[in-house]
Design a protein around this motif. Structure first.
Motif, PDB file in Angstrom:
ATOM      1  N   VAL A 117     -14.850 -45.650 -32.053  1.00 45.28           N
ATOM      2  CA  VAL A 117     -13.503 -45.050 -32.022  1.00 45.28           C
ATOM      3  C   VAL A 117     -12.742 -45.250 -33.335  1.00 45.28           C
ATOM      4  O   VAL A 117     -11.593 -44.813 -33.454  1.00 45.28           O
ATOM      5  N   SER A 118     -13.383 -45.911 -34.318  1.00 39.93           N
ATOM      6  CA  SER A 118     -12.636 -46.299 -35.509  1.00 39.93           C
ATOM      7  C   SER A 118     -12.618 -45.199 -36.569  1.00 39.93           C
ATOM      8  O   SER A 118     -13.639 -44.551 -36.823  1.00 39.93           O
ATOM      9  N   SER A 119     -11.474 -45.066 -37.213  1.00 37.13           N
ATOM     10  CA  SER A 119     -11.362 -44.098 -38.311  1.00 37.13           C
ATOM     11  C   SER A 119     -11.751 -44.735 -39.647  1.00 37.13           C
ATOM     12  O   SER A 119     -11.813 -44.047 -40.658  1.00 37.13           O
ATOM     13  N   VAL A 120     -11.977 -46.052 -39.639  1.00 40.11           N
ATOM     14  CA  VAL A 120     -12.348 -46.761 -40.880  1.00 40.11           C
ATOM     15  C   VAL A 120     -13.592 -47.605 -40.594  1.00 40.11           C
ATOM     16  O   VAL A 120     -13.917 -47.864 -39.433  1.00 40.11           O
ATOM     17  N   PRO A 121     -14.308 -48.062 -41.655  1.00 40.43           N
ATOM     18  CA  PRO A 121     -15.516 -48.862 -41.416  1.00 40.43           C
ATOM     19  C   PRO A 121     -15.208 -50.144 -40.633  1.00 40.43           C
ATOM     20  O   PRO A 121     -14.200 -50.802 -40.866  1.00 40.43           O
ATOM     21  N   VAL A 122     -16.115 -50.452 -39.707  1.00 38.23           N
ATOM     22  CA  VAL A 122     -16.045 -51.699 -38.931  1.00 38.23           C
ATOM     23  C   VAL A 122     -17.216 -52.584 -39.364  1.00 38.23           C
ATOM     24  O   VAL A 122     -18.355 -52.117 -39.447  1.00 38.23           O
ATOM     25  N   ILE A 123     -16.912 -53.838 -39.638  1.00 40.41           N
ATOM     26  CA  ILE A 123     -17.956 -54.806 -39.990  1.00 40.41           C
ATOM     27  C   ILE A 123     -18.052 -55.831 -38.871  1.00 40.41           C
ATOM     28  O   ILE A 123     -17.050 -56.468 -38.519  1.00 40.41           O
ATOM     29  N   ASN A 124     -19.245 -55.963 -38.326  1.00 37.59           N
ATOM     30  CA  ASN A 124     -19.492 -56.906 -37.233  1.00 37.59           C
ATOM     31  C   ASN A 124     -19.565 -58.329 -37.795  1.00 37.59           C
ATOM     32  O   ASN A 124     -20.504 -58.681 -38.494  1.00 37.59           O
ATOM     33  N   ALA A 125     -18.577 -59.142 -37.444  1.00 36.56           N
ATOM     34  CA  ALA A 125     -18.565 -60.539 -37.895  1.00 36.56           C
ATOM     35  C   ALA A 125     -19.027 -61.469 -36.784  1.00 36.56           C
ATOM     36  O   ALA A 125     -18.676 -62.645 -36.760  1.00 36.56           O
ATOM     37  N   GLY A 126     -19.832 -60.925 -35.873  1.00 37.89           N
ATOM     38  CA  GLY A 126     -20.363 -61.693 -34.751  1.00 37.89           C
ATOM     39  C   GLY A 126     -19.895 -61.090 -33.447  1.00 37.89           C
ATOM     40  O   GLY A 126     -18.692 -61.011 -33.206  1.00 37.89           O
ATOM     41  N   ASP A 127     -20.866 -60.617 -32.614  1.00 43.24           N
ATOM     42  CA  ASP A 127     -20.508 -60.056 -31.305  1.00 43.24           C
ATOM     43  C   ASP A 127     -21.222 -60.855 -30.216  1.00 43.24           C
ATOM     44  O   ASP A 127     -22.351 -60.574 -29.853  1.00 43.24           O
ATOM     45  N   GLY A 128     -20.520 -61.860 -29.696  1.00 43.82           N
ATOM     46  CA  GLY A 128     -21.088 -62.716 -28.650  1.00 43.82           C
ATOM     47  C   GLY A 128     -22.445 -63.234 -29.074  1.00 43.82           C
ATOM     48  O   GLY A 128     -22.639 -63.625 -30.232  1.00 43.82           O
ATOM     49  N   PRO A 129     -23.414 -63.214 -28.166  1.00 42.85           N
ATOM     50  CA  PRO A 129     -24.756 -63.681 -28.515  1.00 42.85           C
ATOM     51  C   PRO A 129     -25.618 -62.576 -29.138  1.00 42.85           C
ATOM     52  O   PRO A 129     -26.838 -62.733 -29.247  1.00 42.85           O
ATOM     53  N   GLY A 130     -24.975 -61.492 -29.558  1.00 44.56           N
ATOM     54  CA  GLY A 130     -25.723 -60.338 -30.082  1.00 44.56           C
ATOM     55  C   GLY A 130     -26.210 -60.547 -31.495  1.00 44.56           C
ATOM     56  O   GLY A 130     -27.334 -61.031 -31.729  1.00 44.56           O
ATOM     57  N   GLU A 131     -25.372 -60.193 -32.458  1.00 44.40           N
ATOM     58  CA  GLU A 131     -25.785 -60.247 -33.875  1.00 44.40           C
ATOM     59  C   GLU A 131     -24.660 -60.768 -34.760  1.00 44.40           C
ATOM     60  O   GLU A 131     -23.460 -60.740 -34.378  1.00 44.40           O
ATOM     61  N   HIS A 132     -25.047 -61.171 -35.946  1.00 47.65           N
ATOM     62  CA  HIS A 132     -24.096 -61.602 -36.982  1.00 47.65           C
ATOM     63  C   HIS A 132     -24.729 -61.156 -38.318  1.00 47.65           C
ATOM     64  O   HIS A 132     -25.217 -61.968 -39.090  1.00 47.65           O
ATOM     65  N   PRO A 133     -24.716 -59.828 -38.550  1.00 50.69           N
ATOM     66  CA  PRO A 133     -25.506 -59.308 -39.679  1.00 50.69           C
ATOM     67  C   PRO A 133     -25.072 -59.802 -41.049  1.00 50.69           C
ATOM     68  O   PRO A 133     -25.920 -59.992 -41.927  1.00 50.69           O
ATOM     69  N   THR A 134     -23.777 -60.032 -41.242  1.00 48.29           N
ATOM     70  CA  THR A 134     -23.366 -60.448 -42.595  1.00 48.29           C
ATOM     71  C   THR A 134     -23.773 -61.896 -42.859  1.00 48.29           C
ATOM     72  O   THR A 134     -24.052 -62.272 -43.992  1.00 48.29           O
ATOM     73  N   GLN A 135     -23.835 -62.708 -41.796  1.00 46.20           N
ATOM     74  CA  GLN A 135     -24.347 -64.073 -41.960  1.00 46.20           C
ATOM     75  C   GLN A 135     -25.830 -64.010 -42.337  1.00 46.20           C
ATOM     76  O   GLN A 135     -26.283 -64.725 -43.233  1.00 46.20           O
ATOM     77  N   ALA A 136     -26.572 -63.134 -41.673  1.00 44.35           N
ATOM     78  CA  ALA A 136     -28.009 -63.034 -41.976  1.00 44.35           C
ATOM     79  C   ALA A 136     -28.231 -62.564 -43.412  1.00 44.35           C
ATOM     80  O   ALA A 136     -29.175 -63.006 -44.079  1.00 44.35           O
ATOM     81  N   LEU A 137     -27.369 -61.676 -43.872  1.00 42.81           N
ATOM     82  CA  LEU A 137     -27.501 -61.233 -45.272  1.00 42.81           C
ATOM     83  C   LEU A 137     -27.272 -62.396 -46.224  1.00 42.81           C
ATOM     84  O   LEU A 137     -28.005 -62.564 -47.202  1.00 42.81           O
ATOM     85  N   LEU A 138     -26.283 -63.220 -45.926  1.00 46.20           N
ATOM     86  CA  LEU A 138     -26.053 -64.345 -46.841  1.00 46.20           C
ATOM     87  C   LEU A 138     -27.137 -65.400 -46.687  1.00 46.20           C
ATOM     88  O   LEU A 138     -27.480 -66.093 -47.651  1.00 46.20           O
ATOM     89  N   ASP A 139     -27.717 -65.512 -45.486  1.00 40.87           N
ATOM     90  CA  ASP A 139     -28.861 -66.426 -45.299  1.00 40.87           C
ATOM     91  C   ASP A 139     -30.034 -65.967 -46.181  1.00 40.87           C
ATOM     92  O   ASP A 139     -30.694 -66.774 -46.842  1.00 40.87           O
ATOM     93  N   LEU A 140     -30.263 -64.669 -46.157  1.00 44.57           N
ATOM     94  CA  LEU A 140     -31.373 -64.128 -46.949  1.00 44.57           C
ATOM     95  C   LEU A 140     -31.090 -64.262 -48.450  1.00 44.57           C
ATOM     96  O   LEU A 140     -31.996 -64.547 -49.245  1.00 44.57           O
ATOM     97  N   TYR A 141     -29.843 -64.070 -48.813  1.00 44.65           N
ATOM     98  CA  TYR A 141     -29.434 -64.270 -50.222  1.00 44.65           C
ATOM     99  C   TYR A 141     -29.734 -65.716 -50.632  1.00 44.65           C
ATOM    100  O   TYR A 141     -30.244 -65.973 -51.738  1.00 44.65           O
ATOM    101  N   ALA A 142     -29.453 -66.655 -49.730  1.00 39.77           N
ATOM    102  CA  ALA A 142     -29.738 -68.074 -50.023  1.00 39.77           C
ATOM    103  C   ALA A 142     -31.243 -68.289 -50.190  1.00 39.77           C
ATOM    104  O   ALA A 142     -31.678 -69.033 -51.083  1.00 39.77           O
ATOM    105  N   ILE A 143     -32.042 -67.634 -49.358  1.00 38.25           N
ATOM    106  CA  ILE A 143     -33.503 -67.789 -49.484  1.00 38.25           C
ATOM    107  C   ILE A 143     -33.958 -67.269 -50.847  1.00 38.25           C
ATOM    108  O   ILE A 143     -34.734 -67.924 -51.551  1.00 38.25           O
ATOM    109  N   TYR A 144     -33.466 -66.091 -51.228  1.00 41.13           N
ATOM    110  CA  TYR A 144     -33.795 -65.546 -52.561  1.00 41.13           C
ATOM    111  C   TYR A 144     -33.395 -66.533 -53.655  1.00 41.13           C
ATOM    112  O   TYR A 144     -34.135 -66.791 -54.587  1.00 41.13           O
TER     113      TYR A 144
END
Ligand code: CP
Length: 318
Positions: A117-144
């Motif tokens: 329903v959003s007219s602007v970009p939505v960034i998921n910062a954690g949805d219950g026990p579902g996902e936390h994609p930006t955390q995973a990106l920074l985790d992967l950045y740390a691995i690199y």
């Protein structure tokens, strides 16, 4: 990248491009440059669950890029949700005030509902026990950053693999790489969900479920420890059975490879002994620090795709 809803939406080239931008921002910020790539833009942080890292690093990222931030402190209690306003209505309204919405919510799928329903970009910062994609990106950045590569690594994921949304998102991102093996180590109360295992299997990723942390830790290139998420358990009895089963302490550290890396999305709650912190393999505070740059890159990408960012190269003021 109109919305950032889950880790499965990313391709490997997109992740690599994002990390290139993250590295550039890291150099510029550490070099003292003042940036204004998102000057005049507004980010709303709408958090229905507590946060230290995600919210503050997103807010710092927006400010570092010359943008501005509006926020509702503890949205579950102090936004009009308490009066019965639906998430959808709140998002419709906030989208008229902000250029991007960073949303944390206790319900799995909430970010997707918001995006619908959003007219602007939505960034998921954690949805219950579902996902936390930006955390995973920074985790992967740390691995690199720590290992110099992702291909060919053996990654141990330890702790609350059922409710630990960062685990789900990181497993999805790791599936973009070659010759990965993931060892899942959890108490019986918090197994990795079948949907995650099915996705890995579809992509030909090698994984195993393990119970002997000492054996797994000795083989791991990356040990990703997680907190047992007390707030998500159906009963305290069940939580108490799961808590304290897998703790990384100096004796376990002594069995790990000299070039291993220890990560944790944080906060921790007893599963890493603070005596481990001084070891150079303990990378979790460096990992959290890198989140700033990954979130700067993500905000730029989202707003650029929405036609709301200044072009690359226009950002340096000094
Ligand atoms: N890792 C993480 O999401 O931390 P916060 O809950 O403090 O945002």
């Amino acid at each position: 990248m109109r919305h950032v809803l889950g880790a499965k939406q990313f391709t490997r080239p997109e992740v690599e491009a994002l990390f290139e931008t993250s590295r550039t921002f890291e150099e510029k910020v550490k070099g003292g440059q003042v940036l204004d790539r998102l000057r005049g833009r507004i980010m709303a942080t709408v958090f229905f669950e507590p946060s230290t890292r995600t919210r503050l690093s997103f807010e710092a990222a927006m400010l570092r890029l010359g943008g501005q931030v509006i926020s509702t402190e503890n949205a579950a209690q102090f936004s009009s949700a308490i009066k019965g306003e639906t998430l959808e209505d709140s998002i419709r309204v906030i989208g008229a005030y902000a250029d991007v919405i960073v949303l944390r919510h206790h319900e799995e799928g909430a970010a997707a509902r918001a995006a619908a329903v959003s007219s602007v970009p939505v960034i998921n910062a954690g949805d219950g026990p579902g996902e936390h994609p930006t955390q995973a990106l920074l985790d992967l950045y740390a691995i690199y950053r720590e290992k110099g590569r992702v291909d060919g690594l053996r990654v141990a994921m330890v702790g609350d693999l059922a409710y630990g949304r960062t685990v789900h998102s990181l497993a999805y991102l790791l599936s973009l790489f070659r010759d990965i093996h993931i060892d899942f180590v959890s108490p019986p109360e918090t197994p990795v969900p079948d949907r995650v295992l099915a996705y890995l299997a579809e992509r030909g990723i090698s994984w195993s479920r393990e119970t002997d942390l000492a054996r797994v830790a000795a083989q791991a290139d990356v040990l990703y420890q997680t907190r047992i998420q007390k707030e998500r358990f159906p009963s305290m009895e069940m939580y108490e059975r799961a808590y304290g089963r897998y703790v990384l302490d100096p004796s376990l550290l002594g069995r790990m490879r000299a070039d291993a890396v220890i990560l944790h999305p944080l906060p921790r709650a007893g599963e890493i002994d603070p005596a481990v912190d001084a070891d150079p393999r303990a990378a979790y505070f460096r990992q959290a620090a890198g989140g700033l740059y990954v979130r700067m890159a993500l905000l730029c990408q989202c707003l650029e795709d929405a036609g709301q960012a200044y072009p690359e190269g226009s950002e340096a003021l000094s």
